[in-house]
Design a protein around this motif. Sequence first.
Motif, short mmCIF file in Angstrom:
data_model
loop_
_atom_site.label_atom_id
_atom_site.label_comp_id
_atom_site.label_asym_id
_atom_site.label_seq_id
_atom_site.Cartn_x
_atom_site.Cartn_y
_atom_site.Cartn_z
N SER A 178 1.06 -1.03 0.12
CA SER A 178 -0.11 -0.23 0.08
C SER A 178 1.08 1.08 -0.21
CB SER A 178 -0.75 -0.02 0.86
OG SER A 178 -2.11 0.61 1.57
N PRO A 179 0.17 2.16 -1.08
CA PRO A 179 1.13 3.85 -0.99
C PRO A 179 1.13 4.81 0.27
CG PRO A 179 -0.67 3.71 -1.81
CD PRO A 179 -0.79 2.41 -1.61
N ALA A 180 0.12 3.87 1.27
CA ALA A 180 -0.74 4.92 2.25
C ALA A 180 -1.35 3.99 3.24
CB ALA A 180 -1.61 5.74 1.99
N ASP A 181 -0.91 5.17 4.47
CA ASP A 181 -2.29 4.32 5.50
C ASP A 181 -4.02 4.74 5.40
OD1 ASP A 181 0.02 3.94 6.67
OD2 ASP A 181 -0.59 4.47 8.59
N GLY A 182 -4.09 3.47 6.49
CA GLY A 182 -6.22 3.97 5.59
C GLY A 182 -6.78 2.84 4.92
N LYS A 183 -7.71 3.92 4.50
CA LYS A 183 -9.36 2.22 4.49
C LYS A 183 -8.96 2.25 2.86
CE LYS A 183 -11.47 1.58 8.33
NZ LYS A 183 -13.52 1.86 8.91
N VAL A 225 0.28 -5.81 2.22
CA VAL A 225 0.24 -6.33 0.55
C VAL A 225 -0.61 -6.20 0.15
CG1 VAL A 225 0.40 -8.04 -0.87
CG2 VAL A 225 2.31 -8.13 0.75
N VAL A 226 -1.14 -5.13 -1.13
CA VAL A 226 -2.42 -4.97 -1.79
C VAL A 226 -2.46 -5.99 -2.84
CG1 VAL A 226 -2.59 -2.65 -0.52
CG2 VAL A 226 -1.42 -2.60 -3.33
N ALA A 227 -1.50 -6.69 -3.86
CA ALA A 227 -1.66 -7.27 -4.94
C ALA A 227 -0.48 -8.68 -4.48
CB ALA A 227 -1.76 -6.68 -5.84
N THR A 228 -0.72 -9.62 -5.20
CA THR A 228 0.05 -10.46 -4.63
C THR A 228 0.07 -10.65 -6.35
OG1 THR A 228 -1.15 -11.98 -4.97
CG2 THR A 228 -0.16 -11.27 -2.54
#
Length: 202
Positions: A57-62, A191-194
């Motif tokens: 992820s490029p950022a903290d958050g949702k 991780v947002v994508a694998t």
Amino acid sequence: MNLAPGGWRYAVPPALAAVPALIFSTGLAAGMLALAVGVVAFFRDPDRTPPLTGIVSPADGKVSVLREEGDRVRIGVFMNVWDVHVNRSPVDGTVGSVEHSPGAHRPAFSKESDRNEKVHVRYEDAEVTLIAGAFARRIHPYVEEGDDLTRGDRIGHIAFGSRADVLLPPEIDREDLAVEEGDAVTAGESVVATGPEEELLT
């Protein structure tokens, strides 16, 4: 505690103002100190440890945006006032360009935020977009063309806001996603994508 660049510039004035404020009101002085502490918390910049593989992820958050754009997938992360606002590189790679795009300052959680002021950090086949919001009107990129980055490296921060998107490499599709809308994520770690490791490097 590490702070994002400029953090002390916002925190010191209310801290100093607390001293003369004692002459008039202890409540006012306490308010000034609380404001200074809040600013320090807002600009905090903790160290992060990226996982061995995966696009992070490029950022903290949702996760607030998850959509297909042609043969690409875009993931957007909304940062609220309590989140860390330092943004990080989701992939390894060399920065191809950093471009500022002027625009509006709509709330970052609204659909109209796609028209907001932005900074695009482009890699060979991925892109991070830092998006200003209604109150976040200062985007501070840390990188420039030609910089070699590793996943999790700091790439910038948005003062007082708001959203960071990653446009995934073309070989990554929805089946490779590791998040859904509404998921909480941490910059540089979640991780947002694998996919095959060699496909995740730009």
